[in-house]
Design a protein around this motif. Structure first.
Motif, short mmCIF file in Angstrom:
data_model
loop_
_atom_site.label_atom_id
_atom_site.label_comp_id
_atom_site.label_asym_id
_atom_site.label_seq_id
_atom_site.Cartn_x
_atom_site.Cartn_y
_atom_site.Cartn_z
N LEU A 25 0.82 -1.21 0.00
CA LEU A 25 0.00 0.00 0.00
C LEU A 25 0.86 1.26 0.00
CD1 LEU A 25 -2.75 -1.23 2.47
CD2 LEU A 25 -2.89 -1.09 -0.03
N ILE A 26 1.76 1.29 -0.95
CA ILE A 26 2.61 2.46 -1.15
C ILE A 26 3.07 2.44 -2.60
CG2 ILE A 26 4.70 1.25 -0.44
CD1 ILE A 26 5.64 3.91 0.83
N LEU A 27 3.18 3.60 -3.21
CA LEU A 27 3.64 3.70 -4.60
C LEU A 27 5.15 3.89 -4.58
CD1 LEU A 27 3.03 3.74 -7.58
CD2 LEU A 27 2.41 6.15 -7.40
N ARG A 28 5.87 2.84 -4.94
CA ARG A 28 7.32 2.88 -4.89
C ARG A 28 7.91 3.30 -6.23
NH1 ARG A 28 8.55 0.90 -0.05
NH2 ARG A 28 7.13 -0.61 0.93
N ASP A 29 9.17 3.62 -6.24
CA ASP A 29 9.85 4.04 -7.45
C ASP A 29 9.90 2.88 -8.45
OD1 ASP A 29 11.13 5.71 -9.19
OD2 ASP A 29 13.05 5.70 -8.14
N GLY A 30 9.87 3.24 -9.73
CA GLY A 30 9.92 2.23 -10.78
C GLY A 30 9.75 2.91 -12.13
N ASN A 37 5.40 11.28 -7.01
CA ASN A 37 4.51 10.24 -6.50
C ASN A 37 5.24 9.15 -5.73
OD1 ASN A 37 1.86 10.93 -6.94
ND2 ASN A 37 1.64 9.83 -8.88
N VAL A 38 6.56 9.12 -5.83
CA VAL A 38 7.33 8.06 -5.17
C VAL A 38 7.16 8.15 -3.64
CG1 VAL A 38 9.65 7.19 -4.71
CG2 VAL A 38 9.02 7.89 -7.02
N GLY A 39 6.83 7.02 -3.04
CA GLY A 39 6.65 6.97 -1.59
C GLY A 39 5.25 7.35 -1.14
N ARG A 40 4.34 7.53 -2.06
CA ARG A 40 2.98 7.94 -1.71
C ARG A 40 2.27 6.81 -0.97
NH1 ARG A 40 -0.71 11.35 -5.88
NH2 ARG A 40 -2.62 11.42 -4.67
N LYS A 41 1.82 7.09 0.25
CA LYS A 41 1.16 6.08 1.07
C LYS A 41 -0.31 5.95 0.68
CE LYS A 41 4.27 6.79 5.00
NZ LYS A 41 4.39 7.18 6.42
N CYS A 42 -0.78 4.71 0.66
CA CYS A 42 -2.14 4.42 0.16
C CYS A 42 -2.90 3.54 1.14
CB CYS A 42 -2.06 3.76 -1.21
SG CYS A 42 -1.31 4.78 -2.49
#
Length: 404
Positions: A25-30, A37-42
């Motif tokens: 539940l986090i948008l990681r780098d890629g 948006n990197v590290g955005r908690k969801c």
């Protein structure tokens, strides 16, 4: 923790199946993830076990190398799945729910979302309004042509099917709710289709077929579908559409007149987009062809629905203007005929519940209309090649073998 496998864009003309990280539940780098948006908690999101995920013509634009999509991008924005994990802030969606995921990612909190313009959410893509899973320049949200995927803003976005067993019986229809069916329907609604309308649909790919079926559901008197591909036109004819083969008959207005007795229709829908080709046997790519032709054949005062994709960056375009989305459109003709144009991503949430009910009631037969064809995850690379060759099928990936 379990692993994950996904369909990944490798290079123009090539996709492959790769092992990838299990989502959390986090948008990681890629690849393709916007740095902002990197590290955005969801914690407002869920993890889905993907039940079905479809190959879309919009994916094909990227795979052909006609966008700036980066190598390594996990594809897929048409997602249906079972909830296997819920975030701390999810209140109403529960583990075990079978849900359809709108391809637009929308927060539900911004002005646009509150006004039902979920296609241009202001909070999910730092570059510009609007976002989608697994798509270039859309914020970097990971695609769903995979075994598992994370979906943010679950309470707001997800459409829960009321009965899981019933839904699985109709899953090849219900999988179309994430994009193709609402997109075709939005095209028809935007074009003003109503009982008794005469309608021209440009393009007999899956979205065009969905638009044609939607026009029928809305009560159109005659639906005419035009394309260069005879196999796709045969599919349109199979559920009651009139057809025009634009490879054999370059003059669209003349062909419409032979069908209707007049060279004009009440409304038209562009389901082709920026990779349009000219008409006739010696046709070549001409990105404004469809827009100009539907203005020509739509009556004065009519409307044009334009769900076909147009982009601001096309490195493979035929000229320098087209590479930045500048097309030679006969706007003066549209102005003179007082046409209404409706463009942009489809706001899926505006339509998907009503379309779900039309499927569950047996009224809509969208899987039959688009020739839904189930494949495994491993078969996806070959399906992309077949789709690129113009086969008249809507490929539905079943990554866990759950579809009967």
């Amino acid at each position: 923790m379990a692993g994950n496998r996904a369909v990944v864009y490798n290079k123009p003309g090539s996709v492959e199946i790769r092992d990838t990280d299990f989502p959390d539940l986090i948008l990681r780098d890629g690849p393709g993830v916007n740095p902002l948006n990197v590290g955005r908690k969801c914690e407002h999101g869920v993890i889905l076990k993907v039940v079905t995920t479809n190959i879309c013509g919009s994916d094909q634009h990227m795979v052909r190398g006609r966008t700036t999509a980066p190598s390594g991008l996990i594809l897929g924005h048409e997602i249906t799945g079972e909830v296997i994990e819920v975030g701390r802030d999810v209140e109403f969606i529960q583990k075990g729910d079978l849900v359809s995921v709108p391809f637009n990612i929308a927060c539900g909190r911004c002005r646009n979302c509150k006004e039902r313009h979920t296609n241009v959410c202001l909070n999910v893509n730092p570059d510009r309004p609007g976002s989608a899973y697994g798509y270039v320049d859309m914020g970097g949200w990971v695609g769903g042509q995979s075994e598992y995927v994370m979906v943010p803003y679950a309470d707001f976005q997800l459409l829960k099917f009321p009965d899981k067993a019933q839904a699985m019986e109709k899953i090849l229809d219900l999988t179309m709710l994430s994009d193709i069916f609402p997109t075709g329907y939005h095209g028809a609604v935007s074009a003003g289709v109503r009982p008794g309308s005469t309608v021209y649909v440009a393009g007999a790919g899956p979205v065009g077929l969905a638009a044609a079926h939607s026009a029928q559901l809305l009560g159109a008197a005659v639906v005419i579908v035009g394309d260069l591909n005879a196999e796709r036109l045969a599919q349109a004819k199979s559920f009651g559409c009139e057809t025009v083969n634009l490879r054999e008959h370059a003059n669209l207005a003349e062909q419409i007149e032979q069908i209707l007795g007049t060279p004009e229709v009440d409304c038209a829908i562009d389901c082709v987009g920026f990779e349009a080709h000219g008409h006739g046997k010696a046709h070549g790519e001409a990105p404004a062809t469809v827009l100009n032709s539907i203005m020509e054949v739509t009556r004065a005062g009519g409307s044009l629905g334009i769900p076909g994709l147009y982009v601001t960056g096309d490195p493979g375009a035929v000229d320098e203007d087209s590479k930045i989305g500048t097309l030679k459109i006969r706007f003066g003709l549209g102005w003179a005929k007082s046409h209404t144009f409706v463009t942009g991503q489809t706001p899926v949430m505006k339509y998907h519940r009503d379309l779900m009910m039309s499927i569950l009631s047996g009224r809509a037969q969208i899987a039959k209309a688009v020739n839904a064809t189930k494949i495994s995850l491993e078969e996806a690379p070959n399906a992309y090649q077949e789709f690129d060759r113009g086969v008249s099928r809507k490929f539905v990936i079943d990554p866990h073998g759950l579809v009967k």
